[in-house]
Design an enzyme around this catalytic site. Structure first.
Site, PDB file in Angstrom:
ATOM      1  N   HIS A 148       0.832  -1.209   0.000  1.00 13.52           N
ATOM      2  CA  HIS A 148       0.000   0.000   0.000  1.00 13.52           C
ATOM      3  C   HIS A 148       0.873   1.268   0.000  1.00 13.52           C
ATOM      4  O   HIS A 148       0.688   2.160  -0.835  1.00 13.52           O
ATOM      5  CB  HIS A 148      -0.913  -0.035   1.231  1.00 13.52           C
ATOM      6  CG  HIS A 148      -1.812   1.143   1.395  1.00 13.52           C
ATOM      7  ND1 HIS A 148      -3.164   1.086   1.135  1.00 13.52           N
ATOM      8  CD2 HIS A 148      -1.571   2.419   1.801  1.00 13.52           C
ATOM      9  CE1 HIS A 148      -3.715   2.271   1.368  1.00 13.52           C
ATOM     10  NE2 HIS A 148      -2.766   3.096   1.772  1.00 13.52           N
ATOM     11  N   GLU A 149       1.839   1.322   0.894  1.00 15.38           N
ATOM     12  CA  GLU A 149       2.676   2.538   0.992  1.00 15.38           C
ATOM     13  C   GLU A 149       3.576   2.690  -0.235  1.00 15.38           C
ATOM     14  O   GLU A 149       3.796   3.804  -0.714  1.00 15.38           O
ATOM     15  CB  GLU A 149       3.512   2.515   2.278  1.00 15.38           C
ATOM     16  CG  GLU A 149       2.690   2.512   3.570  1.00 15.38           C
ATOM     17  CD  GLU A 149       1.683   3.650   3.680  1.00 15.38           C
ATOM     18  OE1 GLU A 149       1.873   4.696   3.036  1.00 15.38           O
ATOM     19  OE2 GLU A 149       0.681   3.479   4.398  1.00 15.38           O
ATOM     20  N   HIS A 152       1.582   4.217  -2.987  1.00 14.57           N
ATOM     21  CA  HIS A 152       1.530   5.684  -2.871  1.00 14.57           C
ATOM     22  C   HIS A 152       2.794   6.281  -3.500  1.00 14.57           C
ATOM     23  O   HIS A 152       2.733   7.242  -4.259  1.00 14.57           O
ATOM     24  CB  HIS A 152       1.468   6.117  -1.408  1.00 14.57           C
ATOM     25  CG  HIS A 152       0.110   6.040  -0.779  1.00 14.57           C
ATOM     26  ND1 HIS A 152      -1.031   6.488  -1.401  1.00 14.57           N
ATOM     27  CD2 HIS A 152      -0.286   5.585   0.438  1.00 14.57           C
ATOM     28  CE1 HIS A 152      -2.074   6.311  -0.591  1.00 14.57           C
ATOM     29  NE2 HIS A 152      -1.654   5.753   0.528  1.00 14.57           N
ATOM     30  N   HIS A 158      -5.986   6.880  -2.748  1.00 16.18           N
ATOM     31  CA  HIS A 158      -6.817   5.830  -2.161  1.00 16.18           C
ATOM     32  C   HIS A 158      -8.024   5.501  -3.031  1.00 16.18           C
ATOM     33  O   HIS A 158      -8.647   6.395  -3.604  1.00 16.18           O
ATOM     34  CB  HIS A 158      -7.298   6.263  -0.775  1.00 16.18           C
ATOM     35  CG  HIS A 158      -6.212   6.264   0.234  1.00 16.18           C
ATOM     36  ND1 HIS A 158      -5.844   7.384   0.943  1.00 16.18           N
ATOM     37  CD2 HIS A 158      -5.389   5.264   0.647  1.00 16.18           C
ATOM     38  CE1 HIS A 158      -4.846   7.073   1.758  1.00 16.18           C
ATOM     39  NE2 HIS A 158      -4.540   5.804   1.596  1.00 16.18           N
ATOM     40  N   TYR A 205      -9.379   1.497   2.136  1.00 21.78           N
ATOM     41  CA  TYR A 205      -9.390   1.359   3.597  1.00 21.78           C
ATOM     42  C   TYR A 205     -10.500   0.418   4.033  1.00 21.78           C
ATOM     43  O   TYR A 205     -11.425   0.122   3.274  1.00 21.78           O
ATOM     44  CB  TYR A 205      -9.611   2.725   4.254  1.00 21.78           C
ATOM     45  CG  TYR A 205      -8.364   3.565   4.415  1.00 21.78           C
ATOM     46  CD1 TYR A 205      -7.097   3.069   4.137  1.00 21.78           C
ATOM     47  CD2 TYR A 205      -8.461   4.877   4.887  1.00 21.78           C
ATOM     48  CE1 TYR A 205      -5.969   3.851   4.302  1.00 21.78           C
ATOM     49  CE2 TYR A 205      -7.335   5.668   5.053  1.00 21.78           C
ATOM     50  CZ  TYR A 205      -6.090   5.153   4.765  1.00 21.78           C
ATOM     51  OH  TYR A 205      -4.977   5.933   4.942  1.00 21.78           O
TER      52      TYR A 205
HETATM   53 ZN   LIG Z   1      -2.747   5.041   2.095  1.00 22.85          ZN
END
Ligand SMILES: [Zn+2]
Length: 256
Positions: A148-149, A152, A158, A205
């Site tokens: 996930h990071e 980014h 997101h 999320y």
């Molecule tokens: Zn995030």
């Protein structure tokens, strides 16, 4: 003997009452990711944007990693177990996308991965020079969180903040912690890169993000009642739609 049995029964009853009345604690894996002071919980900044104006963001080619190559270094805090976990997350990119994480030699733009900063966060896109990806030993060492990071860092926002998200999820603001409502703002200038909304995205999320009561008060509720959202840290790989979007975003950068 009778008294002993009676007191044991009482202890058992009290324990049952305590469990039934307890509010589930927020897992550290979640608090590490849902940082109240960061944009959308885990974004430290966005390439090409001035602080406070991050939402006016769209990634131009200049904010992508040239050639799809992302040089990286590990900070001294990252131990050998953590390094192998992070490399296994990078392997998901290598197996399914054109992105290549390479150990930095002399490149001027690169990511520095540390495990002794606070929380899990990244910048979006390449900001120039050294940019940090924080994977806190306390709460971020999950393959899904790392993917996930890193996603980014290569330029993605997101999934639940996509401009079209209202067709797929309802944000229950009455269950969101006071002051955290902006964590659910949609990305006005979000860029479509060829894939529809996907609940399974590694960039989505979970259902209790920034909830006033974890495990009880839902904040992100799918329009489709059959869908159960999972946290990034509970996922083991990116969704196929994530991989496709990476390859689409980098179509002019990568040589296939
Ligand atoms: Zn995030």
């Amino acid at each position: 003997m009778y008294l002993y049995h009676f007191s044991m029964l009482l202890v058992t009853l009290l324990a049952v009452v305590a469990v039934a009345g307890a509010t589930p604690a927020v897992p550290r894996a979640a608090t590490a990711m849902y940082n109240p002071d960061l944009f959308q919980g885990d974004i430290k900044g966005i390439a090409g944007q001035e602080p406070g104006k991050e939402r006016a963001a769209i990634l131009g080619e200049q904010y992508l990693w040239p050639g799809g190559v992302v040089p990286y270094v590990f900070g001294n805090s990252v131990n050998s177990y953590e390094r192998s976990l992070i490399i296994s997350a990078m392997d998901d990119f290598h197996a399914r996308t054109c992105i290549r994480f390479v150990e930095r030699t002399s490149q001027s733009n690169y990511i520095e991965i540390v495990s002794n900063d606070s929380g899990c966060w990244s910048y979006v896109g390449t900001i120039g020079g050294k940019q940090r990806v924080s994977l806190d030993s306390n709460g971020c060492m999950y393959k899904g969180t790392v993917i996930h990071e890193l996603m980014h860092a290569i330029g993605f926002y997101h999934e639940h903040c996509r401009n079209d998200r209202d067709y797929y999820v309802t944000i229950h603001y009455e269950n969101v912690q006071a002051g955290m409502e902006s964590q659910f703002n949609k990305d006005t200038y979000w860029q479509y890169v060829g894939e529809g909304y996907n609940y399974e995205s590694i960039m989505h999320y979970g259902t209790y993000a920034f909830s006033v009561q974890w495990g009880v008060a839902k904040t992100i509720v799918p329009t489709d009642p059959n869908v159960i959202l999972t946290e990034a840290y509970d996922k083991l790989q990116m969704a196929q739609s994530d991989a496709n979007q990476i390859n689409n975003l980098y179509r002019n950068q990568c040589s296939f």
